[in-house]
Structure formats: C-alpha cells, structure tokens
Design an enzyme around this catalytic site. Sequence first.
Site, PDB file in Angstrom:
ATOM      1  N   LYS A 183      -3.642  -3.178 -10.070  1.00 24.51           N
ATOM      2  CA  LYS A 183      -4.753  -3.725  -9.427  1.00 24.51           C
ATOM      3  C   LYS A 183      -5.090  -3.149  -8.049  1.00 24.51           C
ATOM      4  O   LYS A 183      -4.076  -3.404  -6.977  1.00 24.51           O
ATOM      5  CB  LYS A 183      -4.869  -5.408  -8.997  1.00 24.51           C
ATOM      6  N   GLU A 257       6.776  -4.510  -0.781  1.00 23.39           N
ATOM      7  CA  GLU A 257       6.927  -3.787   0.474  1.00 23.39           C
ATOM      8  C   GLU A 257       5.856  -4.283   1.301  1.00 23.39           C
ATOM      9  O   GLU A 257       4.655  -4.560   1.062  1.00 23.39           O
ATOM     10  CB  GLU A 257       6.152  -2.351  -0.075  1.00 23.39           C
ATOM     11  N   CYS A 291       1.520   0.017   7.673  1.00 25.86           N
ATOM     12  CA  CYS A 291       2.887  -0.942   7.786  1.00 25.86           C
ATOM     13  C   CYS A 291       4.054  -0.618   8.552  1.00 25.86           C
ATOM     14  O   CYS A 291       4.601  -1.334   9.100  1.00 25.86           O
ATOM     15  CB  CYS A 291       3.366  -1.271   6.360  1.00 25.86           C
ATOM     16  N   GLU A 388       1.866  -8.866  13.396  1.00 25.41           N
ATOM     17  CA  GLU A 388       1.636  -7.386  12.893  1.00 25.41           C
ATOM     18  C   GLU A 388       0.048  -7.356  13.268  1.00 25.41           C
ATOM     19  O   GLU A 388      -0.481  -8.377  12.745  1.00 25.41           O
ATOM     20  CB  GLU A 388       1.790  -7.209  11.547  1.00 25.41           C
TER      21      GLU A 388
HETATM   22  P1  TAP Z   1      -2.934  -8.513   1.064  1.00 21.57           P
HETATM   23  O1  TAP Z   1      -3.822  -9.496   1.556  1.00 21.57           O
HETATM   24  O2  TAP Z   1      -1.431  -9.151   1.000  1.00 21.57           O
HETATM   25  O3  TAP Z   1      -3.569  -7.792  -0.108  1.00 21.57           O
HETATM   26  C1  TAP Z   1      -2.696  -6.755  -0.835  1.00 21.57           C
HETATM   27  C2  TAP Z   1      -2.944  -6.903  -2.476  1.00 21.57           C
HETATM   28  O4  TAP Z   1      -2.825  -8.030  -2.708  1.00 21.57           O
HETATM   29  C3  TAP Z   1      -4.466  -6.827  -2.493  1.00 21.57           C
HETATM   30  O5  TAP Z   1      -4.742  -6.044  -3.702  1.00 21.57           O
HETATM   31  C4  TAP Z   1      -5.123  -8.113  -2.634  1.00 21.57           C
HETATM   32  O6  TAP Z   1      -6.308  -8.254  -3.301  1.00 21.57           O
HETATM   33  C5  TAP Z   1      -3.809  -8.484  -3.553  1.00 21.57           C
HETATM   34  N1  TAP Z   1      -3.609 -10.164  -3.441  1.00 21.57           N
HETATM   35  C6  TAP Z   1      -4.300 -11.081  -2.552  1.00 21.57           C
HETATM   36  N2  TAP Z   1      -3.855 -12.291  -2.608  1.00 21.57           N
HETATM   37  C7  TAP Z   1      -2.992 -12.194  -3.926  1.00 21.57           C
HETATM   38  C8  TAP Z   1      -2.108 -13.103  -4.666  1.00 21.57           C
HETATM   39  N3  TAP Z   1      -2.208 -14.309  -4.283  1.00 21.57           N
HETATM   40  N4  TAP Z   1      -1.450 -12.848  -5.706  1.00 21.57           N
HETATM   41  C9  TAP Z   1      -1.350 -11.321  -6.073  1.00 21.57           C
HETATM   42  N5  TAP Z   1      -2.305 -10.276  -5.337  1.00 21.57           N
HETATM   43  C10 TAP Z   1      -3.030 -10.968  -4.538  1.00 21.57           C
HETATM   44  O7  TAP Z   1      -2.681  -7.573   2.356  1.00 21.57           O
HETATM   45  P2  TAP Z   1      -3.791  -6.468   2.723  1.00 21.57           P
HETATM   46  O8  TAP Z   1      -4.410  -7.101   3.818  1.00 21.57           O
HETATM   47  O9  TAP Z   1      -4.549  -6.074   1.504  1.00 21.57           O
HETATM   48  O10 TAP Z   1      -2.952  -5.412   3.622  1.00 21.57           O
HETATM   49  C11 TAP Z   1      -2.337  -5.309   4.705  1.00 21.57           C
HETATM   50  C12 TAP Z   1      -0.858  -5.707   4.856  1.00 21.57           C
HETATM   51  O11 TAP Z   1      -0.090  -4.859   3.750  1.00 21.57           O
HETATM   52  C13 TAP Z   1      -0.262  -5.449   6.072  1.00 21.57           C
HETATM   53  O12 TAP Z   1       0.475  -6.671   6.361  1.00 21.57           O
HETATM   54  C14 TAP Z   1       0.709  -4.325   5.668  1.00 21.57           C
HETATM   55  O13 TAP Z   1       1.709  -4.368   6.571  1.00 21.57           O
HETATM   56  C15 TAP Z   1       1.169  -4.535   4.334  1.00 21.57           C
HETATM   57  N6  TAP Z   1       1.451  -3.346   3.941  1.00 21.57           N
HETATM   58  C16 TAP Z   1       2.685  -2.764   3.669  1.00 21.57           C
HETATM   59  C17 TAP Z   1       3.113  -1.687   3.190  1.00 21.57           C
HETATM   60  C18 TAP Z   1       4.498  -1.369   2.919  1.00 21.57           C
HETATM   61  S1  TAP Z   1       4.691   0.137   2.140  1.00 21.57           S
HETATM   62  N7  TAP Z   1       5.412  -2.098   3.245  1.00 21.57           N
HETATM   63  C19 TAP Z   1       2.117  -0.703   2.849  1.00 21.57           C
HETATM   64  C20 TAP Z   1       0.708  -0.966   2.917  1.00 21.57           C
HETATM   65  C21 TAP Z   1       0.417  -2.176   3.563  1.00 21.57           C
HETATM   66  P3  TAP Z   1      -7.652  -8.155  -2.260  1.00 21.57           P
HETATM   67  O14 TAP Z   1      -7.402  -7.148  -1.554  1.00 21.57           O
HETATM   68  O15 TAP Z   1      -8.623  -7.941  -3.462  1.00 21.57           O
HETATM   69  O16 TAP Z   1      -7.684  -9.559  -1.822  1.00 21.57           O
END
Ligand code: TAP
Length: 476
Positions: A183, A257, A291, A388
């Site tokens: 997804k 991650e 991240c 963050e």
């Molecule tokens: P999230 O809100 O956690 O979203 C990540 C993914 O999970 C999206 O596809 C999201 O869908 C989905 N999701 C949301 N709620 C969920 C649930 N209850 N169960 C399963 N999946 C769910 O994070 P974001 O805002 O997209 O990304 C930013 C964060 O990711 C930052 O904190 C960043 O540090 C972290 N990040 C970490 C890494 C590594 S490698 N450590 C790399 C990239 C990003 P939707 O987008 O459709 O809501």
Amino acid sequence: MIFEYAPAPESRSVVALRETYDLFVDGGFSPAEGGEYLTTLNPADETPLARVAVAGPADVDRAVAAARRAQETVWGRMSGAERGKYLFRIARIVQERSRELAVLESLDNGKPIKETRDVDVPLVAAHFFYYAGWADKLAHAGLGPDPKPLGVAAQVIPWNFPLLMLAWKVAPALATGNTVVLKPAETTPLTAMVFAQICQEAELPPGVVNILTGAGETGQALVEHPGADKVAFTGSTGVGRRIARSVAGTGKRLTLELGGKGANIVYDDAAIDQAVEGVVSGIFFNQGHVCCAGSRLLVQESVAEEFLPLLKARISKLRLGDPLDKNTDIGAINSAAQLERIREITDTGEAEGAERWSPACDLPENGYWFAPTVLTGVSQAHRVAREEIFGPVLSVLTFRTPEEAVEKANNTPYGLSAGVWTEKGSRMLWTAERLRAGVVWSNTFNKFDPTSPFGGYKESGYGREGGRHGLEAYLG
Ligand code: TAP
C-alpha cells in the site's frame, strides 16, 4: 533565492497520466469493490493529477488471496535464478522509463526533479539489480543452506520517497521467493501505479506483486489481515507502535522503519566549507522529509560563530520553486497536513525561546511551501530539539567537548542516523562508536547504497533493510 513558481509544462509531456487508476490485483487493474476514489494533487500548485481507487477489506482479501496463490503455485517454486531474471528485467525497465518516473514522482510528491532524476529513480533500479543478484545465492545469506520464504508480505510505505520505499520493500521480498501486497501513501500513489505497469511489462506472474491504493484504513486492514505472514512498515513512530500492537501474538514477522532526529556533529577541526555543504544537504534534501535527516546541528562552541554565517550564506543561495525546474533545490511540501505540522512545531520553537531565521523570500501563492528555516539558541528541552519536524527546519545546538556532543546527540528517543565532521580519524571513530544510531556518516551525509543495511535503534524501529541483512527479514 528564487521563489518564482513557473510550471514547466514541456517536461510533463513524458508522463501519460491516466484520469483514473484502479487497484493492481492478480496481474490486472480492477476497481475497488466499494467504488470509491481519492484524488491525488500536485503539491506545487494544488491541481488534481489523477483519481486512485480506495481499497477496502474485500479488496485486501482478494489481493492477499492472489498473493498466496502466486506464492504457493509459482513464485515460491521457481528457482532463484529464474526469479532473478524477472528482477533484472524490472530493473532494466525502470531505467528505460526513468525520465517518466522522475517527472511523475516530482509531480506527485513535490520534490525537485534533480533529486528524483539523480537519486530516487537510479536507486530504485540499483535496488532491483542488487537483489536480483541475490536471488540465486540465498544459501549465502547467513541463514543456513536452504532458507525458506515467509509467504505473503504486507507492505506499507510513506510519501517521502514513494518509489524508492517501494523498491526497498519489493526487491528483497521477491528475491527471497515471497509475494507482496503493497500500500503506497495516500498522497503519492502514482509511481506505484506505473510500477504495476512495469510488472506487467516484465511479464511477472499474476499475483506476485499486488498494489492497493487507499488511506490509512487500507493500510490497517492490510497489516491486520490474517493471511499476511510478514508485515513491513515504513512511516511514523505512532502508526508503527499501533501496528506492533496489532501484530503481537499473531506469529507474523515484523520490521519497522520509523522516524528520526539525526544529529550532525561539527567539530572545530572540520573542513568548514565541506561541513556547511553537508549540513545544508543533510536537512534540506527532499525538503527535510527524510527520516534520517540531519535535523539537529551540533556545532562545537569554538567554531559556532564562524560556522553559522557561512551556513546562512549558503542557505540564501538555495533555489526554492518549481519541482520540475532542473535548477530547483527545494521543492514543495508534500501535503497541506504536513505543512501545517511543520508550521505548528516550528512556531513552538520560537515560542520556547529559539531564534528563527529564514532568507528573505516570497513563497508562491498556490501550493504548499515552507522557506528553509534555521532555529538557533535551541536547548535540549525544546520540542524542536526532541520531536521530528519532517520539514526544512534545522535546530542548532552547541557543545564544548566530544563527550557533550555524544551525550546531546544520543539524547533523543530516536536512533536512526548521525553525521560526524572532523579531520581526525581517531575522533571520528571515537564518536561513531558511542552514537546510538543505525547509520553514522562521516564527512558526508545522506549517502545511500543498496549494499548497506539501513535501520534504527530505539523508537526508530527494528530490523534492517538493504544489503545482505535486508534478506533476513524475508527468510525463515
Ligand atoms: P504515516 O502516517 O505513519 O504513514 C505511513 C503509511 O502508513 C502510509 O501509507 C499511511 O497511509 C499508512 N497508515 C496510516 N495509518 C495506518 C494504520 N493505522 N495502519 C496501517 N497503515 C497506516 O507516516 P507518514 O506521514 O506517511 O510518513 C512520515 C513518517 O515516516 C515520518 O515520521 C518519517 O520519519 C517516517 N519515515 C521513516 C522512514 C525510515 S526508513 N525509517 C522512511 C520514510 C519515512 P496514508 O498515507 O494513506 O495515511
């Protein structure tokens, strides 16, 4: 600094956007059973790009069933050498379609074309080439002579490196004989949909890769599905925690991650110009939506007065604007929600006593934009030093001794990345040994390679992606 936003329509012509993208299940595209769609926007000007289907629980069921069938009847039975051929083919098609993928990623995500062109897309191809090479060598993965795939992998990825995060997840899973249901994030689904077309072009057997678009509920239904043998998640620590709870006791294997609050430590003997360059790219690369961003600068007190003006002078030369312009350094913030988050937390930095600086600029009227920002006079208790921000905001702290640098760098619930800038090899090693971070760069930052394992300590998650270690997460 140039803040004109002038869309470059000619470069869009390499992308043939469809009006609507359906779910990719069992080798073909089909609408979601609920018939619902969401619209993905160009964050640089808020214009709609396309509609993508929203997968519900029934779609998750059929995607997991397709993946199970493909794993048990085709993919899991194929020799590693044969699987490798498919991965090599995918890698080559990614290279052939690299321009289209780079433009589409910039349109959907807002990141500058020079990053999608020179970093994201080449690394995607590199990941598929690298894991293609492993497919027939799994006996050397360090897990015994005949390691077995886990089965069906449920994979959920964020919006900051949409196609690259897909590659990090899909390439090792396929190389090891697993099939996947993935997804993508709600705001950046489009390169994943082109990847689905690439799977068709590579004649990947139906059901080996399934892509379900949708919002958080789709991700939740997927990771909680009893048919998933493995869950791989990249995203926020909050969602990761929730997933860990839902997976507990099910026997599913899990890798997470999550977020980070990386420190870039600049010692007084560092090559100053090189360190300035590294600190700037460490936080402003990909608008700070990284991240492992170097979002905290720890500069030794004795050089702070010399360092900060040089840093600000360099930031003043960054160009913010049209992501499709090859000269752009800083693109758009990915979504209105993320922009609001960055604003809110940066404002609290000021309210808590930090001094805020940005180069003079007018931001474009439409779209989501945030000027590069430096917060000085930050103390360890401030939210901007602990949380963050995931945006183009650098928090600056100082230190006197190496011990104090290490203590401050480690004073965070995260443990993903750090940077050390020094000319002394002994100091570099002394510091790196004491940092609780999954990756420590020295005299460079944000360098990625498919051969290197990547992952965190503490609240940054667990498990490693990349390199030989990345195979372990998909083998039993
Ligand atoms: P999230 O809100 O956690 O979203 C990540 C993914 O999970 C999206 O596809 C999201 O869908 C989905 N999701 C949301 N709620 C969920 C649930 N209850 N169960 C399963 N999946 C769910 O994070 P974001 O805002 O997209 O990304 C930013 C964060 O990711 C930052 O904190 C960043 O540090 C972290 N990040 C970490 C890494 C590594 S490698 N450590 C790399 C990239 C990003 P939707 O987008 O459709 O809501």
